[in-house]
Design a protein around this motif. Structure first.
Motif, PDB file in Angstrom:
ATOM      1  N   LEU A 141      38.187  34.302  51.652  1.00  0.00           N
ATOM      2  CA  LEU A 141      36.512  34.462  51.784  1.00  0.00           C
ATOM      3  C   LEU A 141      36.164  33.075  52.252  1.00  0.00           C
ATOM      4  N   GLN A 146      43.511  32.808  38.982  1.00  0.00           N
ATOM      5  CA  GLN A 146      43.447  33.317  40.222  1.00  0.00           C
ATOM      6  C   GLN A 146      42.436  34.311  40.571  1.00  0.00           C
ATOM      7  N   PHE A 147      41.784  34.357  41.626  1.00  0.00           N
ATOM      8  CA  PHE A 147      40.378  35.460  41.660  1.00  0.00           C
ATOM      9  C   PHE A 147      40.764  35.952  43.096  1.00  0.00           C
ATOM     10  N   PRO A 148      41.102  37.223  43.167  1.00  0.00           N
ATOM     11  CA  PRO A 148      41.547  37.539  44.451  1.00  0.00           C
ATOM     12  C   PRO A 148      40.314  37.788  45.368  1.00  0.00           C
ATOM     13  N   THR A 149      38.938  37.907  44.891  1.00  0.00           N
ATOM     14  CA  THR A 149      38.003  38.125  45.569  1.00  0.00           C
ATOM     15  C   THR A 149      37.643  36.889  46.523  1.00  0.00           C
ATOM     16  N   SER A 150      37.928  35.710  46.167  1.00  0.00           N
ATOM     17  CA  SER A 150      37.605  34.709  47.234  1.00  0.00           C
ATOM     18  C   SER A 150      39.097  33.959  47.882  1.00  0.00           C
ATOM     19  N   PHE A 173      53.224  26.596  38.039  1.00  0.00           N
ATOM     20  CA  PHE A 173      51.929  27.261  38.567  1.00  0.00           C
ATOM     21  C   PHE A 173      51.675  28.223  37.201  1.00  0.00           C
ATOM     22  N   VAL A 174      50.401  28.007  36.843  1.00  0.00           N
ATOM     23  CA  VAL A 174      49.938  28.738  35.684  1.00  0.00           C
ATOM     24  C   VAL A 174      48.490  29.389  36.368  1.00  0.00           C
ATOM     25  N   PRO A 175      48.545  30.738  36.546  1.00  0.00           N
ATOM     26  CA  PRO A 175      47.575  31.431  37.072  1.00  0.00           C
ATOM     27  C   PRO A 175      46.452  32.002  36.265  1.00  0.00           C
ATOM     28  N   PHE A 200      55.106  43.440  46.937  1.00  0.00           N
ATOM     29  CA  PHE A 200      54.158  43.380  45.942  1.00  0.00           C
ATOM     30  C   PHE A 200      52.881  42.781  46.486  1.00  0.00           C
ATOM     31  N   TYR A 249      45.128  31.702  45.532  1.00  0.00           N
ATOM     32  CA  TYR A 249      46.183  32.319  46.333  1.00  0.00           C
ATOM     33  C   TYR A 249      45.946  31.717  47.690  1.00  0.00           C
ATOM     34  N   TRP A 260      46.304  42.360  45.944  1.00  0.00           N
ATOM     35  CA  TRP A 260      44.985  42.361  46.572  1.00  0.00           C
ATOM     36  C   TRP A 260      44.783  43.482  47.420  1.00  0.00           C
ATOM     37  N   GLN A 281      50.014  41.678  53.243  1.00  0.00           N
ATOM     38  CA  GLN A 281      50.087  40.194  52.722  1.00  0.00           C
ATOM     39  C   GLN A 281      50.391  40.144  51.245  1.00  0.00           C
ATOM     40  N   ASN A 282      51.199  39.256  50.925  1.00  0.00           N
ATOM     41  CA  ASN A 282      51.694  39.125  49.500  1.00  0.00           C
ATOM     42  C   ASN A 282      50.573  38.161  48.863  1.00  0.00           C
ATOM     43  N   THR A 283      49.600  37.888  49.281  1.00  0.00           N
ATOM     44  CA  THR A 283      48.633  37.197  48.644  1.00  0.00           C
ATOM     45  C   THR A 283      47.269  37.748  48.780  1.00  0.00           C
ATOM     46  N   SER A 284      46.083  37.255  48.455  1.00  0.00           N
ATOM     47  CA  SER A 284      44.784  37.771  48.585  1.00  0.00           C
ATOM     48  C   SER A 284      44.035  37.414  49.913  1.00  0.00           C
ATOM     49  N   GLU A 285      42.892  38.134  49.893  1.00  0.00           N
ATOM     50  CA  GLU A 285      42.194  37.724  51.301  1.00  0.00           C
ATOM     51  C   GLU A 285      41.568  36.205  51.201  1.00  0.00           C
ATOM     52  N   TYR A 339      35.960  43.261  48.508  1.00  0.00           N
ATOM     53  CA  TYR A 339      37.147  42.288  48.562  1.00  0.00           C
ATOM     54  C   TYR A 339      37.489  41.871  47.182  1.00  0.00           C
TER      55      TYR A 339
END
Lengths: 653, 653
Positions: A598, A83-87, A105-107, B105, A91, B108, A592-596, B60
């Motif tokens: 991009l 998982q890569f919160p940046t983009s 799911f294996v992150p 939780f 997520y 991000w 939000q319980n996920t990332s942004e 971000y």
């Protein structure tokens, strides 16, 4: 790169000779003079470009990083297995399927060995492959978009380490298990390992048109550890070589029990023979669950499919396909020189390098001169296949690369050095210390018929005092050497992100011209894309709400949304309507319980939000996109679950 | 850095003068000569160290990155607000509580403005603070361990952008909402924003002994957008300044509707007066849920506590505490010069810079010369507070920093340049283009009484062709300028990870000596730590299994575990028994639905694994730790749920 650098170097050189302040180790000294010469060699002035791309595995980051050489600057981190919160990778709704496996799911994963696709044994720069070591997977990344396009899981595998290397026309990307396991997996006592656990070597075919991968067959091997591998090339094309260790088949205290044998093996696999065997109906279909995840550049969406069957091959049923070459001692890397003749075993607990000859191996096979067998697989005689031994004087050889000029470069972990030696004479030509404890090394194109022997990059495992300290946890460190002369010259230290285990380099000219700049909006086939802000809308379907949103400087449409209720599942599907290079927009919703997300020009991405409390909640653009970026924001009104506030959204004027 | 670089530079300088090939723009040209001089200035030879740390917000990425100057090399990415698969931050049991919020939780955030702790207005290098913009939070990071130690959520806030800046003895770290929202949050029509929504400015006290943060009070302000802020210093210590935009209070199409007023405001807050007010019992306690997450370096564990109440202050109840200074036009940054006299409003839609005088502001307040009020807050007269206007000739000023020698440096986003100007004469001294569209800039110590005016770093928003292309998505880009002379000199371009919005720089001497190298094993108070491999054990408690595991070169204890069943929840608690610098070990279990653990010497980390299928499943060390790293592995036998295989584990021998 810099037209006059030679002139200046000459000028400086004269100065250095006159003042007598050269330093053969390339380290800075009190006069700093040679350092300035090295400074020029690694400096890429503003407005100029690096000469090579270096793709470095991220190791425990699970990703692939892109560096420039000689500058050592990191240009991108490509999310692959993590998982890569940046983009929003892993997520966003579109990319979550990329991380699906038979385990769920294996992150995260542990990415090790990138390899660039080849045609006729030369880098063709279409794709780069990389292995996930932990939950066995192979990924394919586009070298046009620099995005992960495909991930295939490998059943019957564990610790997918001897991966991912391509054959010389990218017929296959090849992977091998490091840990042997029960095949099929089943409950059994661990101490019954010996003779019962097995290793698997996976041959994944690659579609030459679009790169799509398919697990064509797996060879089921004795229960050793398969550490690394490389393809034959040119005359040895059609063969693949794997190192083994723990031929003792120990299951505990391996640091002692797996180091008992004087020699382990290099396994030589005639994959053309096995391919012919399976093409003629050979092999055994075996039930197996493994995920195959594909990202579609037109829909911008990934799908995950669970495969149910794999074709396995018992090597004993394909005579002439698999042999063992005895090799001292717990060999780590196995590396094949550009001519395809030399098979170099880097025996990590040995002082010397063992070089086998492909021609002698073939002759010994034809003469059927075997030294017994292991689980039915013929063992060739050490002396019959040996080409020579390099008396390196180093300790702990791990990996070897080639400069295309008849020289090999081997890393020594314990004695912490790179040793240059000649492929004809086996003589050591030069040795340079590394700081500290080098693992892999990389010469661009080093794993091909045509290396570009200008630089070697050493990837070091211990960093300690090489950079300003940053607490107990440090980045790993690379060192760049100029290898254009007889002697290697240390130019520069640069930190690396994650833990690069290997890298693949390629001249910039081969990639830069075809790098994609935007996704075309008129080719966007995402089912929730909007082609103009006027088409933006909000659609309710029970408790699911779909927001079809556009973003273009400096506005979201809609930017006010009402009629959302606690308990709703709100999908924001965001299309970036820009069609200029380098104008991404981001989207983030408070809490939000996920990332942004991009979102690149022309692309659509989706995020789900489940509002918990009534209120008026903001969202905004996360990428500073224009002078009015701070004005690029909006609000969502959330009402109680039982509210009758109607759905309403703004489309602007 | 390099003792002879001056000598060499002089020598080169002579050469340049003689041959007449200098280039005042610092860009490489066909002769490459000046470029080589710049090469020396940024080159840090192997074995040498950078002069400055630069802490760059990740934007971000949600993180904080650590760079060296002048080399531009990234030494570390410190996870703050986002899950970080590389180390297990946000995935490990110990660190998951760090990402808890009142929304649940949140994995991000969008990190914007780092600021280093100060004593007497000078950098003291104890901690660095950074804001989470999206789900409002402030984090404190140790500059000894370079790890995030504390995160506090901010209620009544949305888009926590005008944050996080410290007062000159780190009495407070201060944060302000960018978006105004209903306070308290409630369901209401968005178009009733005007006059009903509010902004909040948060003052978080910092314990001088251990850095612990506490939300002391929030000032509830009119419903404008509060964009950026900075503390007064020296004579203006005790005041804090915030820019506002959208004083129009528009709720839609802000790019048009929030740009109507010729002047918005800088809000001047006399926080000492408000502190006195609340210390005397002033303010209103208001129910509010917000998380306070603290990491304990001894237990290596974080805990999250939900706070229930916040003290709010109505500025109208504290006469003399809050004023508005009219400032053209939608000002972005507000920056205070090292003397504390000049309050610079960077009006992003204005060509000129507006410089207010602190002394004149005080005089105007004392003379009670107001120009009306906004929601009861007195507006000072523009002409009464103005110190001067800088006729910059640029477009889109965003931020200003200072060199401590009487000069200011302002970025212009639209005209894409840095402009140097004099703080006494308001005259422009120099201007240099940036590539492209600069946002923030940073001079080490620039936000303090004592800047270190050797370099300025421009953080650019558009990258385009500055580096080898990497598909549609590019890293952002920084540029390093030498500012020791009258004219700025562009030295180097380097890519930055995530989207740095601001950076904080500090001389290496102030940090490097106190950087922690290991965690002491004899100080480890983690409840599941083991102090020697002999103490390792596996304990079942119903369906929960706790593995107390040790790791030391090159062995896990235990390395074989049996008696685990499908349906168990297996906690691996792993203690790294190394006590040498830079010997981490990693732990990864095949198919885990979380990330790896990267464990520093002396540290304990925990991961949970829920096995789905019977089998014998491997784990291994993910960090290449010794010559026998590949042997550092183990197996867990998983039996069916109804199995009676007893619990069993190996302790070696």
């Amino acid at each position: 790169m810099k037209k006059y650098s030679t002139y200046l170097a000459t000028m400086l050189g004269s100065f250095l000779i006159l003042s007598g302040c050269g330093n053969p180790d390339g380290k800075a000294n009190s006069n700093g003079a040679l350092a300035s010469s090295n400074a020029e060699k690694v400096y890429v002035a503003p407005g100029e470009q690096d000469e090579f791309y270096a793709f470095m595995s991220g190791g425990y980051s699970g990703n692939l990083t892109v560096y420039g050489l000689p500058s050592g600057r990191m240009f991108k981190e490509i999310p692959v297995f993590s998982q890569f919160p940046t983009s929003g990778y892993g997520y966003s709704e579109e990319t979550k399927p990329m991380l699906e496996t038979s385990f769920g799911f294996v992150p995260w994963d542990d990415s090790h060995h990138p390899d660039i696709s080849q045609t006729k044994g030369e880098l063709d720069g279409r794709w780069i492959f990389i292995n996930g070591n932990n939950t066995p997977r192979i990924a394919r990344i586009s070298l046009s978009t620099f995005e992960t396009e495909e991930i295939i899981e490998l059943p019957n595998s564990a610790g997918n380490h001897s991966s991912s290397f391509v054959t010389e026309n990218t017929e296959y990307v090849v992977a091998g298990t490091r840990f042997s396991v029960p095949i099929p997996q089943r409950d059994m006592p661990i101490n019954e390992y010996k003779g019962n656990f097995k290793g698997s070597l996976s041959f994944i075919s690659v579609d030459p048109n679009n790169g799509h991968m398919d697990l064509k067959f797996q060879i089921l091997m004795p229960g050793f550890n398969y550490d690394l591998s490389h393809p034959g090339r040119d005359k040895s094309h059609g063969w693949f070589f794997f190192t083994t260790y723990n031929t003792e088949e120990a299951n505990s205290l391996l640091e002692v029990n797996a180091s008992q044998n004087d020699k382990d093996f290099i396994a030589a696999i005639n994959w053309k023979k096995i391919e012919e065997y399976v093409n003629n109906g050979g092999g055994t279909k075996m039930p197996a669950n493994y995920a195959h995840n594909v990202y579609n550049e037109s829909t911008h969406m990934a799908t995950s499919t669970m495969k149910k069957e794999v074709l396995t091959v018992d090597p004993l049923k394909v005579p002439g396909a698999v042999y063992f070459l005895p090799t001292p001692k717990s060999p780590h890397g196995v590396d094949i020189d550009p001519t395809g003749e030399f098979i170099i075993g880097n025996g990590k607990l040995s002082a010397d390098l063992t070089v086998h000859s492909f021609d002698r191996m073939i002759a010994a096979i034809e003469a059927k001169k075997f030294d017994g067998e292991a689980y039915g697989i013929p063992i060739l005689k050490f002396d019959d296949v040996l080409a020579g031994t390099v008396k390196s004087g180093g300790l702990g050889p791990l990996h070897t690369e080639f400069d295309g000029k008849g020289n090999a470069y081997t890393t020594f972990f314990i004695s912490s050095e790179v040793v240059k030696w000649n492929l004809e004479t086996w003589e050591v030509i030069d040795r340079k210390p590394t700081f500290y404890s080098v693992g892999h090394l990389m010469i661009p194109g080093g794993n091909s018929r045509k290396p570009f022997g200008k630089y070697v990059v050493a990837m070091n495992k211990i960093t300690k005092d090489r950079y300003l300290p940053t607490g107990p946890e440090l980045e790993h460190s690379a060192q760049l050497y100029d290898i254009t002369g007889d002697k290697m010259e240390l130019l520069y230290d640069f930190p690396t992100h994650g833990e690069p285990h290997y890298a693949a380099g390629i001249p910039a000219d081969l990639l830069a011209p075809k790098s994609k700049k935007i996704y075309r909006l008129d080719e966007n086939e995402h089912p929730y894309a909007v082609t103009s802000p006027a088409e933006a809308k909000v659609v309710r379907d029970g408790n699911e709400v779909h927001v079809y949103m556009s973003m273009i400087r400096s506005h979201f449409t809609p930017d006010n949304i009402e009629g959302i209720k606690v308990g709703d599942k709100v999908y924001f599907h965001i299309t970036n309507h820009e069609q200029d290079f380098d104008v991404p927009h981001g989207f983030a919703m408070i809490g939000q319980n996920t990332s942004e997300l991009l979102v690149m020009p022309g692309q659509t991405k989706s995020s789900v939000w489940e509002p918990k409390e009534p209120g008026v909640w903001p969202f905004y653009c996360t990428d500073f996109c224009s002078a009015l970026h701070q004005e690029m924001q909006g609000y969502v009104r959330v009402s109680p679950a039982n509210s009758d506030v109607p759905l309403k959204f703004s489309l602007g004027e």
